[in-house]
Design an enzyme around this catalytic site. Structure first.
Site, PDB file in Angstrom:
ATOM      1  N   GLN A  96      -5.222   7.611  -1.202  1.00 40.42           N
ATOM      2  CA  GLN A  96      -4.765   6.889  -0.006  1.00 40.42           C
ATOM      3  C   GLN A  96      -3.260   6.632   0.011  1.00 40.42           C
ATOM      4  O   GLN A  96      -2.609   6.853   1.009  1.00 40.42           O
ATOM      5  CB  GLN A  96      -5.545   5.589   0.124  1.00 40.42           C
ATOM      6  CG  GLN A  96      -5.424   4.972   1.484  1.00 40.42           C
ATOM      7  CD  GLN A  96      -6.568   3.993   1.736  1.00 40.42           C
ATOM      8  OE1 GLN A  96      -6.627   2.935   1.121  1.00 40.42           O
ATOM      9  NE2 GLN A  96      -7.469   4.360   2.621  1.00 40.42           N
ATOM     10  N   HIS A 124       3.238  -0.894  -2.615  1.00 39.15           N
ATOM     11  CA  HIS A 124       3.078  -0.163  -1.358  1.00 39.15           C
ATOM     12  C   HIS A 124       4.306   0.643  -0.983  1.00 39.15           C
ATOM     13  O   HIS A 124       4.459   1.047   0.151  1.00 39.15           O
ATOM     14  CB  HIS A 124       2.729  -1.133  -0.224  1.00 39.15           C
ATOM     15  CG  HIS A 124       1.395  -1.765  -0.429  1.00 39.15           C
ATOM     16  ND1 HIS A 124       1.230  -2.908  -1.170  1.00 39.15           N
ATOM     17  CD2 HIS A 124       0.155  -1.383  -0.039  1.00 39.15           C
ATOM     18  CE1 HIS A 124      -0.056  -3.225  -1.201  1.00 39.15           C
ATOM     19  NE2 HIS A 124      -0.728  -2.311  -0.538  1.00 39.15           N
ATOM     20  N   GLU A 159     -10.103   6.602  -7.568  1.00 41.47           N
ATOM     21  CA  GLU A 159      -9.147   7.696  -7.466  1.00 41.47           C
ATOM     22  C   GLU A 159      -9.380   8.804  -8.503  1.00 41.47           C
ATOM     23  O   GLU A 159      -9.266   9.990  -8.196  1.00 41.47           O
ATOM     24  CB  GLU A 159      -7.705   7.173  -7.578  1.00 41.47           C
ATOM     25  CG  GLU A 159      -7.215   6.408  -6.352  1.00 41.47           C
ATOM     26  CD  GLU A 159      -7.788   4.996  -6.243  1.00 41.47           C
ATOM     27  OE1 GLU A 159      -8.381   4.535  -7.235  1.00 41.47           O
ATOM     28  OE2 GLU A 159      -7.653   4.356  -5.192  1.00 41.47           O
ATOM     29  N   ASP A 165       1.220   5.039  -4.438  1.00 42.88           N
ATOM     30  CA  ASP A 165       1.225   4.006  -5.489  1.00 42.88           C
ATOM     31  C   ASP A 165      -0.071   4.005  -6.304  1.00 42.88           C
ATOM     32  O   ASP A 165      -0.092   3.550  -7.433  1.00 42.88           O
ATOM     33  CB  ASP A 165       1.404   2.626  -4.858  1.00 42.88           C
ATOM     34  CG  ASP A 165       2.698   2.549  -4.060  1.00 42.88           C
ATOM     35  OD1 ASP A 165       3.657   1.958  -4.552  1.00 42.88           O
ATOM     36  OD2 ASP A 165       2.754   3.128  -2.955  1.00 42.88           O
ATOM     37  N   TYR A 166      -1.152   4.489  -5.701  1.00 47.36           N
ATOM     38  CA  TYR A 166      -2.442   4.458  -6.409  1.00 47.36           C
ATOM     39  C   TYR A 166      -2.777   5.798  -7.051  1.00 47.36           C
ATOM     40  O   TYR A 166      -3.863   5.990  -7.590  1.00 47.36           O
ATOM     41  CB  TYR A 166      -3.544   3.997  -5.448  1.00 47.36           C
ATOM     42  CG  TYR A 166      -3.152   2.688  -4.809  1.00 47.36           C
ATOM     43  CD1 TYR A 166      -2.721   1.638  -5.629  1.00 47.36           C
ATOM     44  CD2 TYR A 166      -3.119   2.505  -3.447  1.00 47.36           C
ATOM     45  CE1 TYR A 166      -2.286   0.442  -5.083  1.00 47.36           C
ATOM     46  CE2 TYR A 166      -2.688   1.308  -2.897  1.00 47.36           C
ATOM     47  CZ  TYR A 166      -2.267   0.284  -3.716  1.00 47.36           C
ATOM     48  OH  TYR A 166      -1.826  -0.890  -3.185  1.00 47.36           O
TER      49      TYR A 166
END
Ligand SMILES: Cc1ncc(C[n+]2csc(CCOP(=O)(O)OP(=O)(O)O)c2C)c(N)n1
Ligand SMILES: [Mg+2]
Length: 801
Positions: A545, A590, A523, A548-549
């Site tokens: 994506q 998620h 990321e 959360d990331y």
């Protein structure tokens, strides 16, 4: 003399001249470092970190560096900046003093400490200059290895331009993709994850990047044995070496004091990267730190006597000098004379920088003292004020804080007196004049400011169909790629399958693998790709994506992307769009919604939280007309909901910083955003059944928030406020409350306590029940509103529990 000898002699003369010129740069840079340290130790500058001990390899890098190329480096590179003509002696000292004027300190207008370098990509209107006609450096940041992700994008831009020349409509950014991106990093900083992540990604992407590691065996006091396996970055990166049928790197090593070897190595590296778009890693060994790491300490504390002795003997400038003498380029005496001249030049440059820095402040003080004398003459506190004036006047080297604190303290002593107004006016004028030196350009100040983009509504007719909402996003991206050749999108699963929710379905096939592409799971460097490419005129859309990331990328968004315009006082920009999706799936990793964290970390970007795919598409269309970086968070549970397909896809825009009232009401105002809005809408229906009529406002845009102050207008009608979101308590809901109650002065219209309803303070638990017990539910919203109404009218709404 025959012709051949003349030619040979001339060539040698040219060569001599070039070497002497290089030596002059190295020696000038060294003198700046030596004098710079003194300036800090005598208190004229706050902190110094210099490029001494790293001069000679930078001369070699500068020789191979061409117009259009970009640097992404760190605080040791002053010699390089001098060698490409982007930094002179006076500017070097202006930076050290923190001269808050971009014409004096072109690196950052005093916003960054010295040693953080940049060139100007933008003109005075914030428009792109022709970057192919100048040597470019992206603006440095302090976090170690923070320059790496951006470097990847700077290099990738050449690859994109080579494949899609029409992406460079006005031919300002590239000539056939021939530009090399040059990275520099210290040996110890290669321990950072960002280094390894970027190195791997550049090997995969095969981009024209030349990465130099300045190896002095230390990272402040910590020796290489604690930093690097085998104490050698080139040893451990050997596996990256390109072989005949593989991708990979050219890995080169060279000694940092060996001038001719360095010149050859850099010429070779440039050739490989420029022509074939193969990345190169140059491990430059045996460098030194003549004055230790920075002005904060002395290296005698942690280096052995032997090491210090070795550093003296292998000092690259000393070694270059002996090599010049050994090769008859100059005599020792000639070099002594030159050294003495350069020392004088550096002293003169320093003096000029100090005067340029100090004189305006002194003039401002003179003007202030004139006002203060007049204020004192009519004041009952005359004696005290005169003492304060004398104190201010006696400061040998005043700063602006001295001027302003004196003025503001005296203002309190003359309340109601004849001089109050004149002094108050002086303070306000002075602040208005000086504050922008420290606060301008958080966002763009050009005509392309995204907030200026006009709203164009989506258009529908009788035949407009209800479709899966993801198709609106998909068709809108299709139109975007068709309209703007400079756009491209990349991320995990964004290419081949067209993203995990098919918002890009079929677009790779249509626009090619370079414009709609899959990226590795990385990321931070996906973000960096975007930053670097945006700095070179492309309009990248970096896809993370899931929300959360985003945390993996948040550091680089916060430290680099969000500060680009600010830290260059408007001389660089990176209008990158970051696309992600979030909220309301299931489970700890998620379904998070850490909006408070995000909006507080990335001031300098827009943060947009569309409730529908039509709104989201409109935001992308707005952003592409502007020139600012933004984060757009699509609602994960919205792709399969039905929305009406607009006729003017690719054209309609969603305005930035404007809220939308999605339901009129009279009893209470609920402000919310994103996925939570649907919950609020359901609760509103149920509340209406018992006679409570709430007004619902969709914030849509958290940064900036409601620039027209529509929320407070709603409060004037309802007199009650509830902010609902699914961040932790005290997260983004606290920010919205501060905006409405404090900034918009909503407290004046409140008949009930303003409240927030957020998620539980823990991460959302798994599954539907996990969601119900972690995030605000329809019942939670209903009961919260009911309780507020009940407190005002207990008879009508008696307590439920
Ligand atoms: C993320 C981060 N951690 C720590 C620091 C503090 N720091 C500044 S420079 C430095 C050492 C860097 O050493 P190296 O990369 O070898 O470069 P050198 O100074 O030796 O040229 C450290 C730890 C920082 N700036 N950023
Ligand atoms: Mg080091």
């Amino acid at each position: 003399m025959n012709q051949a000898t003349t030619k040979e002699a001339l060539t040698f003369e040219d060569f001599k001249k070039e070497v002497l010129n290089d030596y002059t740069t190295a020696r000038t840079s060294r003198e700046c470092s030596l004098l710079g340290r003194k300036e800090v130790l005598t208190g004229k500058a706050k902190f110094g970190i210099f490029g001494d001990g790293k001069e000679v390899p930078q001369l070699a890098m500068a020789k191979a560096f061409k117009n259009g190329d970009f640097r992404s480096g760190y605080y040791r590179d002053q010699t390089f900046m001098m060698a490409i003509g982007a930094l002179n002696i006076q500017q070097f000292f202006a930076g050290l003093y923190g001269h808050a004027d971009i014409t004096q300190d072109p690196m950052s207008g005093g916003r960054q400490m010295g040693g953080h370098f940049a060139t100007h990509s933008l003109d005075e209107n914030g428009e792109w200059k022709n970057l192919t006609q100048q040597k470019n450096s992206s603006s440095d940041i302090s976090p170690t290895a923070g320059q790496m992700p951006r470097l990847l994008g700077l290099a990738q831009a050449s690859k994109i331009y080579r494949e899609f020349p029409n992406a460079d409509k006005n031919q300002k950014f590239s000539v056939n993709g021939n530009e090399v991106a040059w990275g520099t990093i210290g040996n110890a900083s290669t321990s950072e994850g960002l280094f390894f992540e970027t190195i791997n990604a550049a090997g995969v992407l095969q981009v024209p990047m030349v990465m130099s590691v300045w190896d002095d065996m230390y990272g402040i006091s910590v020796h290489a044995r604690h930093q690097t396996t085998k104490e050698s970055i080139s040893e451990i990166l050997k596996g990256f070496q390109k072989e005949e049928d593989t991708n990979g790197y050219e890995v080169l090593t060279v000694l940092g004091w060996d001038y001719p070897a360095l010149v050859d190595t850099y010429a070779k590296a440039a050739q490989i990267a420029r022509t074939n778009h193969i990345p190169v890693l140059i491990h430059v060994k045996e460098l030194t730190q003549p004055q230790g790491h920075s002005t904060s300490g002395s290296h005698e504390r942690y280096k052995s006597a032997d090491r210090l002795q070795w550093e003296g003997d292998f000092d690259c400038v000393v070694k270059m000098r002996s090599w010049m003498i050994d090769n008859n380029i100059a005599t020792s005496e000639e070099l002594d004379t030159l050294d003495a001249e350069l020392k004088k030049e550096v002293l003169a440059g320093k003096k000029a920088a100090w005067e340029a820095y100090l004189n305006p402040i002194k003039e401002e003080r003179t003007a202030l003292i004139e006002v203060l004398n007049s204020v004192a003459s009519s004041s009952a506190n005359k004696v005290f004020i005169e003492k304060m004036i004398a104190d201010l006047n006696s400061i040998k080297e005043p700063i602006r804080k001295d001027n302003l604190t004196t003025a503001r303290k005296i203002l309190r002593m003359v309340i109601g007196e004849a001089g109050q107004n004149a002094l108050a006016a002086w303070i306000q004028n002075y602040t208005n004049e000086i504050q922008p030196k420290f606060s301008s350009h958080l966002m763009s100040q050009s005509a392309g400011k995204a907030e200026n983009v006009e709203e164009i509504l989506p258009v529908y007719d009788d035949s407009s169909e209800m479709v899966d909402a993801r198709l609106i996003i998909r068709n809108n991206f299709d139109k975007i790629f068709e309209t703007y050749p400079e756009t491209l999108i990349f991320g995990e699963d964004s290419g081949n399958i067209g993203d995990v929710n098919q918002g890009l379905e079929g677009l790779q096939e249509k626009y090619g693998e370079a414009r709609v592409s899959d990226a590795g799971i990385r990321e931070a460097s996906i973000l960096g790709q975007g930053i670097g490419m945006a700095m070179r005129g492309l309009r990248p859309i970096a896809e993370i994506q899931y929300l959360d990331y985003l945390l993996y990328a948040l550091q680089i968004m916060s430290d680099d992307l969000a500060t680009v315009q600010y830290r260059t006082a408007g001389k660089q920009k990176a209008p990158l769009i970051v696309r992600t999706r979030g909220h309301r799936l299931e489970g700890i990793w998620h379904s998070g919604s850490p909006m408070g964290m995000i909006i507080n970390a990335i001031r300098g970007m827009h943060v947009l939280v569309p409730r529908s795919m039509t709104k989201a598409a409109g935001f992308y269309n707005t952003l592409l007309k502007g020139d600012e970086p933004a984060l757009v968070i699509e609602c994960l549970n919205g792709y399969r909901l039905k929305e009406k397909m607009p006729n003017n896809i690719g054209e309609f825009t969603t305005p930035i910083g404007v809220v939308e009232t999605v339901k009129q009401g009279t009893d209470l105002t609920i402000v919310s955003y994103g996925s939570t809005l649907r919950i609020v809408e359901q609760a509103a229906k149920e509340l209406l059944e018992i006679g409570i009529d709430v007004e619902i406002i969709d914030a849509q845009s958290l940064l900036p928030f409601d620039k027209n102050h529509d929320c407070v207008k709603s409060l004037q009608k309802t007199n009650r406020l509830l902010v609902v979101d699914e961040d932790v308590p005290g997260g983004a809901s606290a920010y919205i409350l501060q905006q409405i109650v404090d900034v918009q002065e909503g407290y004046k219209f409140l008949d009930s306590k303003p409240e927030t309803l957020a998620a539980k303070p823990h991460r959302p638990s798994y599954g539907t029940d996990g969601d119900y017990f972690s995030k605000p539910s329809v019942e939670d919203v209903f009961e919260k509103v009911y309780a507020i109404m009940g407190e005002a009218n207990p008879k009508k709404y008696p307590s439920l529990y």
